[in-house]
Write an enzyme that holds these catalytic residues in place. Sequence first.
Site, mmCIF file in Angstrom:
data_model
loop_
_atom_site.group_PDB
_atom_site.id
_atom_site.type_symbol
_atom_site.label_atom_id
_atom_site.label_comp_id
_atom_site.label_asym_id
_atom_site.label_seq_id
_atom_site.Cartn_x
_atom_site.Cartn_y
_atom_site.Cartn_z
ATOM 1 N N CYS A 36 -2.278 8.824 3.480
ATOM 2 C CA CYS A 36 -2.061 8.004 1.904
ATOM 3 C C CYS A 36 -3.194 8.551 1.220
ATOM 4 O O CYS A 36 -3.047 8.371 -0.104
ATOM 5 C CB CYS A 36 -1.894 6.600 2.252
ATOM 6 S SG CYS A 36 -2.963 5.902 3.236
ATOM 7 N N GLU A 58 0.854 -1.179 0.135
ATOM 8 C CA GLU A 58 -0.057 -0.141 0.117
ATOM 9 C C GLU A 58 0.891 1.187 -0.041
ATOM 10 O O GLU A 58 1.536 1.382 1.000
ATOM 11 C CB GLU A 58 -0.803 0.038 1.203
ATOM 12 C CG GLU A 58 -2.072 0.498 1.062
ATOM 13 C CD GLU A 58 -2.270 1.879 1.798
ATOM 14 O OE1 GLU A 58 -2.012 2.821 1.246
ATOM 15 O OE2 GLU A 58 -2.444 1.779 3.016
HETATM 16 P P1 NDP Z 1 9.373 4.224 3.736
HETATM 17 O O1 NDP Z 1 8.809 3.493 2.388
HETATM 18 O O2 NDP Z 1 10.780 4.480 3.770
HETATM 19 O O3 NDP Z 1 9.049 3.349 5.072
HETATM 20 C C1 NDP Z 1 7.772 2.808 5.413
HETATM 21 C C2 NDP Z 1 8.094 1.609 6.402
HETATM 22 O O4 NDP Z 1 9.074 0.687 5.787
HETATM 23 C C3 NDP Z 1 8.640 1.936 7.538
HETATM 24 O O5 NDP Z 1 8.044 1.239 8.745
HETATM 25 C C4 NDP Z 1 10.116 1.511 7.376
HETATM 26 O O6 NDP Z 1 10.808 1.515 8.535
HETATM 27 C C5 NDP Z 1 10.062 0.632 6.741
HETATM 28 N N1 NDP Z 1 11.409 -0.012 6.019
HETATM 29 C C6 NDP Z 1 12.124 0.804 5.135
HETATM 30 N N2 NDP Z 1 13.059 0.199 4.813
HETATM 31 C C7 NDP Z 1 12.740 -1.038 5.061
HETATM 32 C C8 NDP Z 1 13.629 -2.194 4.966
HETATM 33 N N3 NDP Z 1 14.700 -2.408 4.077
HETATM 34 N N4 NDP Z 1 13.130 -3.410 5.415
HETATM 35 C C9 NDP Z 1 12.022 -3.562 6.200
HETATM 36 N N5 NDP Z 1 11.423 -2.372 6.503
HETATM 37 C C10 NDP Z 1 11.901 -1.210 5.834
HETATM 38 O O7 NDP Z 1 8.495 5.318 3.918
HETATM 39 P P2 NDP Z 1 8.587 6.689 4.887
HETATM 40 O O8 NDP Z 1 7.905 6.408 6.119
HETATM 41 O O9 NDP Z 1 9.849 7.065 5.177
HETATM 42 O O10 NDP Z 1 7.753 7.466 4.050
HETATM 43 C C11 NDP Z 1 8.420 8.160 2.869
HETATM 44 C C12 NDP Z 1 7.293 8.365 2.013
HETATM 45 O O11 NDP Z 1 6.260 7.137 1.731
HETATM 46 C C13 NDP Z 1 6.347 9.464 2.355
HETATM 47 O O12 NDP Z 1 7.040 10.685 1.843
HETATM 48 C C14 NDP Z 1 5.224 9.383 1.511
HETATM 49 O O13 NDP Z 1 5.403 9.667 0.132
HETATM 50 C C15 NDP Z 1 5.070 7.582 1.691
HETATM 51 N N6 NDP Z 1 3.929 7.377 2.565
HETATM 52 C C16 NDP Z 1 3.032 6.633 2.158
HETATM 53 C C17 NDP Z 1 2.026 6.161 3.075
HETATM 54 C C18 NDP Z 1 0.990 5.269 2.726
HETATM 55 O O14 NDP Z 1 0.104 5.313 3.571
HETATM 56 N N7 NDP Z 1 0.665 5.052 1.423
HETATM 57 C C19 NDP Z 1 2.426 6.466 4.337
HETATM 58 C C20 NDP Z 1 3.383 7.035 4.611
HETATM 59 C C21 NDP Z 1 4.284 7.342 3.867
HETATM 60 P P3 NDP Z 1 11.836 2.648 9.272
HETATM 61 O O15 NDP Z 1 10.824 3.831 9.687
HETATM 62 O O16 NDP Z 1 12.474 1.955 10.190
HETATM 63 O O17 NDP Z 1 12.740 2.950 8.043
#
Ligand code: NDP
Length: 829
Positions: free
Chosen positions: A294, A255
């Site tokens: 989102c 998502e």
């Molecule tokens: P990320 O995709 O970086 O992170 C989302 C989740 O994935 C976090 O829990 C993160 O953990 C985890 N994650 C990242 N890298 C790994 C890995 N290698 N292995 C396992 N888990 C991992 O998104 P952000 O939270 O930084 O947000 C960035 C962008 O994502 C936003 O600017 C927005 O555009 C979008 N976004 C979309 C959302 C939605 O609901 N669709 C919600 C929030 C953001 P950790 O925090 O520890 O890095």
Amino acid sequence: MKLKNYIHGEWIEGNSEGIKLYNSVTGEQVAIADTAGLNLKDALNYGRDLGYKNLSKMTFYDRGQMLKNLALYLLERKKKYYEISYKTGATHADSWVDIEGGYGTFFTYSGLAKRMLPNTPFWVDGDTQKLSANGTLLGTHILTPSEGISVQINAYNFPVWGMLEKLSTSLLAGVPSLVKPATPTSYLTHAVFQDMIESGILPEGAIQLICGSAGNLLENMQDGDSVLFTGSASTGKKLKSMPSISQNAVRFNMEADSLNCSILGLDSKPGTPEFDLFIKEVRNEMTTKAGQKCTAIRRIIVPENLIDDVQNALIKSLEQIKIGNPLNRETRMGSLAGKDQYNEVLEKINLLKTDTELIYDGKQELIDADYEKGAFMSPKLFLNDSPFTKDISHNVEAFGPVSTLMPYKDSEEAAALAKRGKGSLVGSIISHDNDFIAETSWKMATTHGRIFVLNRDNAKESTGHGSPLPTLMHGGPGRAGGGEEMGGLNGLHFFLQKTAIQGSPDVLTAITKIYQIGAEKKYADLHPFQKYFEEVEIGDALETAGRTVTDADIVNFGNVSWDHFYAHTDATSLTGTIFDKTVAHGYFILSAAAGLFVSGKKGPVIANYGLENCSFFKPVYAGDTITVYLTAKEKVNKGVKGRNIPSGVVKWLVEVVNQREEVVCVATILTLVAKKSPFVKINFKDFEKRLKNLKSETLPKWGRMKAQEMLEHLETTMKYSTGELETDSCKTPEDQIEAFQDSLYNFRKMPKDFPAPFLEDGKLPDLKYKNLDEAKTHFIESVKNYQIYYRENPEAEHLHFIFGKLNKEMMELFHQKHVTHHFEQFGLV
Ligand code: NDP
């Protein structure tokens, strides 16, 4: 404070310095997240083994109850979570969506489970298929929890809802989960998770939590596991292509961010309710959670002749938004989740500026907060005057209070722009023109997971563009990740293995616990309607006597029902129809069938509960004789609340045949059947027999009463319920009386450690009678008097010490529980 991780059933700290987490309003440090040194491979195995074993053996129904108990437990502690949530920059309204929206998901799924899912660890999916001419080979499908663990990676914007929304389906499906919240706001997820563990409601191994880096977690995924990911599309794609995931049978649900749009209808000019609704909806979506949703509206698609009007109205509305410390009551918009997120949004804003015009850059002063310390950003509005050539607004998502206005000419163009987002979670249309709405929504549906239509007719009850609902699918195609979450019971399928089952009717009945046509029936002397819910066995059957249908039946039924359809009344108009003679009404056949199969004697069947799948196969004419085969087909457990007798639903297969054994009608009828009470019935003759076993030296199994004291106590209680003795005081506070009285209806036994509140200083009263035999006689006499009294005075009501004023029904229920309690104390039950 270092956040502990919960793995292998233990709280464990990481062994490095960890990652510092900050209050996004004040910039102060809140906690440290650290997963270094954790054995995540073992954690996954622990969930796969113990968690799976414990969850998968529960029934769907029981897991539904578990979700409800958890939600109630968390609801009581919500104040604590709100206090923490403010630190993430969320206002009270933002937190409500996150925290109470999360419980709401648990409650909804628990309700669905209790209404629609079976009380078995497997779930029969769909109807049975007949696979051979004679019906000796049948087929159906069953669903069982996938053997593996579900890793759930959440985004930072909904630390509570994000976790609970995913757990609601995985737990209900019976699959253990490991939760990995986004690090920046993991301290809030941690607080809620900790309470879920402390509640003791979940079986061991059902859930685990890690706060901080995921380390090598995903490298250890195996066949049967699943990953649910919410976050950025880039991270999602990277994770999905990891060999451990792509090369094993690991289900991956993504998502991701999406550029959702909202379309203002051509009809929705200034002055219409829709114009105002549109401005309000866009403003709300830009500012709730400071635009970090989102589902937020990133693209505002507006008729080209209304661009100026919308621009002016929206800017005016955005200017009124008060930004600041969420703890201040005036604040309507809080901060972003942190400085890192702020910088990321800023970067995206600069990108948008390269090709589109920033037409509004809010200059709000902060309330009780500081732009330097906190991650505050004012709303920003862009204009893309040429949205079919300038693609940047359809590609770049600034995950904050940022959105872009763009013009369109007609519904064709509106839908084309909507689709330029290349896959969105949601798109909305605000219009009162159903033709425009229908035209646009058909065209844009292929790239949208949800379409939300708002106008004057539903505005009052609207849940809003941005709110995913548990009963509807949340997810979207293409850029939005291609995932599907929730969507009512459909959301469970991701976690379930579907298996086709083929076999004979007897085999399918044994496997599915649903009677299949052709399977063996169990005929017995006892009418099946005389059995309690627990006693009914699948396949219990009854063959009724026959009834010959007469002309008078057809005429009378026509008169009673007023159904004078020509086929029942006019023999002259049957030429060219499928009938040779005037035919009996189908509903008459069904009613006559009921007349044949019901049992007249009062028994555990409480009511007719409904009818499913009724079909008529052959006409029945006067002179035909019908017979009914009634067979117990399926049992559905039912949660009963308040003042209802505990019961379940039994579905009965009704097969009506004629004198040639041809099936004329098949239906499934539903009856509400009482469960067997665990309490003794109040009956002085039965009590006389039981008391023969009571001796003065019989010792109680608990408490300090002797046999004679117990009987004298029961006699006194009987006398209070007939008015022979009277009290004017009830010890239970007025506001709790209703709940106490409700409890008389359930089948829970009285607590063994309940101190009788009417005893002075806890002392037992002096004995009244010479010996036990005399006490027995007086007690039996009081029971007999009680029975006669309520036959003669069915309307009587008397005050009870604990349960308040009781009528005949409640008095009887009270005595049943109370006498059982004391009879069990002395081994008389
Ligand atoms: P990320 O995709 O970086 O992170 C989302 C989740 O994935 C976090 O829990 C993160 O953990 C985890 N994650 C990242 N890298 C790994 C890995 N290698 N292995 C396992 N888990 C991992 O998104 P952000 O939270 O930084 O947000 C960035 C962008 O994502 C936003 O600017 C927005 O555009 C979008 N976004 C979309 C959302 C939605 O609901 N669709 C919600 C929030 C953001 P950790 O925090 O520890 O890095």
